[in-house]
Design a protein around this motif. Structure first.
Motif, mmCIF file in Angstrom:
data_model
loop_
_atom_site.group_PDB
_atom_site.id
_atom_site.type_symbol
_atom_site.label_atom_id
_atom_site.label_comp_id
_atom_site.label_asym_id
_atom_site.label_seq_id
_atom_site.Cartn_x
_atom_site.Cartn_y
_atom_site.Cartn_z
ATOM 1 N N SER A 102 2.912 -24.369 29.303
ATOM 2 C CA SER A 102 2.284 -23.306 30.090
ATOM 3 C C SER A 102 0.772 -23.471 30.120
ATOM 4 N N ALA A 103 0.176 -23.773 28.963
ATOM 5 C CA ALA A 103 -1.277 -23.950 28.909
ATOM 6 C C ALA A 103 -1.716 -25.109 29.791
ATOM 7 N N LEU A 104 -0.971 -26.204 29.752
ATOM 8 C CA LEU A 104 -1.302 -27.352 30.601
ATOM 9 C C LEU A 104 -1.160 -26.995 32.072
ATOM 10 N N PHE A 105 -0.121 -26.246 32.412
ATOM 11 C CA PHE A 105 0.094 -25.855 33.808
ATOM 12 C C PHE A 105 -1.026 -24.948 34.297
ATOM 13 N N LEU A 106 -1.461 -24.016 33.453
ATOM 14 C CA LEU A 106 -2.548 -23.123 33.839
ATOM 15 C C LEU A 106 -3.840 -23.896 34.057
ATOM 16 N N LEU A 107 -4.075 -24.932 33.230
ATOM 17 C CA LEU A 107 -5.277 -25.744 33.395
ATOM 18 C C LEU A 107 -5.212 -26.575 34.669
ATOM 19 N N VAL A 108 -4.069 -27.210 34.908
ATOM 20 C CA VAL A 108 -3.922 -28.078 36.075
ATOM 21 C C VAL A 108 -4.061 -27.283 37.373
ATOM 22 N N THR A 109 -3.478 -26.087 37.399
ATOM 23 C CA THR A 109 -3.519 -25.268 38.618
ATOM 24 C C THR A 109 -4.769 -24.397 38.693
ATOM 25 N N ARG A 110 -5.649 -24.534 37.705
ATOM 26 C CA ARG A 110 -6.902 -23.769 37.679
ATOM 27 C C ARG A 110 -6.641 -22.276 37.843
ATOM 28 N N ALA A 111 -5.738 -21.793 37.039
ATOM 29 C CA ALA A 111 -5.363 -20.385 37.123
ATOM 30 C C ALA A 111 -6.523 -19.490 36.712
ATOM 31 N N PRO A 112 -6.811 -18.453 37.476
ATOM 32 C CA PRO A 112 -7.872 -17.520 37.078
ATOM 33 C C PRO A 112 -7.411 -16.663 35.895
ATOM 34 N N TRP A 113 -8.382 -16.190 35.128
ATOM 35 C CA TRP A 113 -8.046 -15.291 34.029
ATOM 36 C C TRP A 113 -7.468 -14.000 34.592
ATOM 37 N N PRO A 114 -6.459 -13.456 33.931
ATOM 38 C CA PRO A 114 -5.918 -12.166 34.402
ATOM 39 C C PRO A 114 -7.002 -11.095 34.422
ATOM 40 N N ARG A 115 -6.889 -10.194 35.382
ATOM 41 C CA ARG A 115 -7.821 -9.084 35.444
ATOM 42 C C ARG A 115 -7.524 -8.084 34.335
ATOM 43 N N ILE A 136 4.772 -15.986 33.698
ATOM 44 C CA ILE A 136 5.440 -16.410 32.462
ATOM 45 C C ILE A 136 4.523 -17.294 31.630
ATOM 46 N N CYS A 137 3.666 -18.081 32.285
ATOM 47 C CA CYS A 137 2.749 -18.950 31.535
ATOM 48 C C CYS A 137 1.780 -18.125 30.696
ATOM 49 N N TRP A 138 1.183 -17.110 31.293
ATOM 50 C CA TRP A 138 0.259 -16.274 30.536
ATOM 51 C C TRP A 138 0.996 -15.490 29.446
ATOM 52 N N ALA A 139 2.206 -15.039 29.746
ATOM 53 C CA ALA A 139 2.989 -14.310 28.741
ATOM 54 C C ALA A 139 3.269 -15.188 27.527
ATOM 55 N N LEU A 140 3.515 -16.479 27.755
ATOM 56 C CA LEU A 140 3.770 -17.409 26.655
ATOM 57 C C LEU A 140 2.500 -17.778 25.908
ATOM 58 N N VAL A 141 1.408 -17.974 26.652
ATOM 59 C CA VAL A 141 0.155 -18.399 26.025
ATOM 60 C C VAL A 141 -0.413 -17.304 25.128
ATOM 61 N N ILE A 142 -0.365 -16.059 25.570
ATOM 62 C CA ILE A 142 -0.929 -14.989 24.744
ATOM 63 C C ILE A 142 -0.083 -14.748 23.496
ATOM 64 N N ALA A 143 1.177 -15.198 23.518
ATOM 65 C CA ALA A 143 2.033 -15.037 22.343
ATOM 66 C C ALA A 143 1.931 -16.218 21.381
ATOM 67 N N TRP A 144 1.298 -17.317 21.807
ATOM 68 C CA TRP A 144 1.270 -18.557 21.024
ATOM 69 C C TRP A 144 0.660 -18.404 19.633
ATOM 70 N N PRO A 145 -0.400 -17.607 19.444
ATOM 71 C CA PRO A 145 -0.932 -17.448 18.077
ATOM 72 C C PRO A 145 0.078 -16.885 17.087
ATOM 73 N N LEU A 146 1.108 -16.226 17.576
ATOM 74 C CA LEU A 146 2.170 -15.727 16.700
ATOM 75 C C LEU A 146 3.370 -16.665 16.661
ATOM 76 N N THR A 147 3.778 -17.173 17.827
ATOM 77 C CA THR A 147 5.007 -17.968 17.880
ATOM 78 C C THR A 147 4.865 -19.312 17.166
ATOM 79 N N LEU A 148 3.690 -19.959 17.284
ATOM 80 C CA LEU A 148 3.527 -21.275 16.670
ATOM 81 C C LEU A 148 3.605 -21.229 15.143
ATOM 82 N N PRO A 149 2.795 -20.425 14.456
ATOM 83 C CA PRO A 149 2.892 -20.435 12.989
ATOM 84 C C PRO A 149 4.252 -19.961 12.477
ATOM 85 N N LEU A 150 4.860 -18.985 13.151
ATOM 86 C CA LEU A 150 6.168 -18.509 12.700
ATOM 87 C C LEU A 150 7.254 -19.557 12.933
ATOM 88 N N ALA A 151 7.126 -20.305 14.029
ATOM 89 C CA ALA A 151 8.088 -21.373 14.288
ATOM 90 C C ALA A 151 7.965 -22.482 13.245
#
Length: 312
Positions: A55-68, A190-205
């Motif tokens: 998701s992070a790579l996709f957001l970078l490639v597509t130059r996604a704007p930050w959510p309002r 879904i990409c932003w939903a996954l990225v904002i959860a990453w600080p929790l999902t990665l260490p717990l995984a």
């Protein structure tokens, strides 16, 4: 039906077909009580952590704007529903119930999604809608009680309660995700939903990762739920909801329980009996009837200022 609506229906069906494999693949990854494999917590959080990298790579490639600012809270609720709640509850439950059984329990998800959508849009479901919702829920509970196990009495298994909780989480995540898809690219939701959860999902995984060697089939199943169920499926699903409309496209969820059952039989060697099929048909018929019940707009509050002074 416009071409955009037709495309939305096909994309919605593609998303449902991808999601239909989630329960069988999760069962394949977590194993059974007699032959446990990955923990349900690792499958749920690990798949989200892996999908967050893509998701992070996709957001970078597509130059996604930050959510309002107004979009962050709906994104948090979407993440809570489809990144944490549904995966966690289903992954833990799937060790103790067969995928065919679980497919019946989550069969009322379309009705729950419609209810959340009505509440988000401040609509009032009719009495008929509520009657169908209650009857469909009663069918699910009756099926769970019937399959509670011989000699154990009528009671809901913990796994069934987890599946019901997962259904509620998914409905909230779908409702808020579909709403966000009207204002931002569906893939970015879904990409932003996954990225904002990453600080929790990665260490717990990492903390819950398997310590022992596992069969390749378990890792292939984990890869599927990480890449397809947790990421690509939502590309098609949210895009379909945005193009075809939530009410129309969400109807295709009616086929998801049957697709899950069809996949579970060859993949897991499960048995589909007439009782299970009968309950599934009854639940889907109830959902279909409920989705056709009128949903009225809530009355607007009386204006406190004269029409001439109202902002335009």
């Amino acid at each position: 039906m416009t071409p955009a609506e037709r495309r939305g229906l096909w994309l919605g069906f593609a998303g449902v077909a991808i999601f239909a494999l989630t329960l069988p693949m999760t069962r394949l990854a977590v194993g059974t009580p007699q032959a446990p494999l990955m923990s349900g917590v690792f499958v749920a959080l690990g798949r989200a952590a892996v999908a967050a990298v893509f998701s992070a790579l996709f957001l970078l490639v597509t130059r996604a704007p930050w959510p309002r600012a107004s979009e962050w809270w709906p994104l948090v609720l979407t993440s809570a529903g489809v990144v944490f709640g549904f995966p966690l509850f289903t992954s833990v439950a799937m060790r103790y119930v067969e995928a065919v059984h679980a497919s019946v329990i989550v069969g009322v998800l379309p009705l729950a999604t419609a209810l959340v959508g009505a509440l988000l849009h401040r609509q009032r479901p009719s009495h008929g809608f509520w009657a169908c919702a209650l009857f469909g829920s009663a069918l699910v509970v009756a099926f769970a009680l019937l399959r509670s196990g011989p000699g154990e009495g009528l009671h809901l298994h913990v796994a069934d309660m987890l599946l019901l909780a997962a259904m509620g989480c998914a409905a909230v995540g779908y409702g808020y995700g579909a709403r966000l898809s009207q204002r931002m690219r569906a893939e970015h939701v879904i990409c932003w939903a996954l990225v904002i959860a990453w600080p929790l999902t990665l260490p717990l995984a990492l903390w819950t990762r398997p310590a022992a060697a596992l069969p390749a089939s378990a890792w292939w199943a984990f890869g599927y739920v990480a890449l397809f169920s947790m990421w690509i499926g939502f590309f098609a699903w949210y895009r379909g909801l945005a193009l075809g409309g939530t009410v129309r496209v969400s109807q295709v969820q009616l086929v998801q329980p049957f697709l899950s059952m069809m996949f579970a039989v060859p993949l897991l060697g499960e048995h589909l009996d007439l009782v299970t099929l009968g309950f599934a048909l009854a639940v889907i018929a109830t959902v279909f009837a409920g989705r056709r019940m009128p949903v009225r707009a809530a009355p607007r509050p009386a204006a406190s200022v004269s029409p001439a002074l109202e902002p335009r």
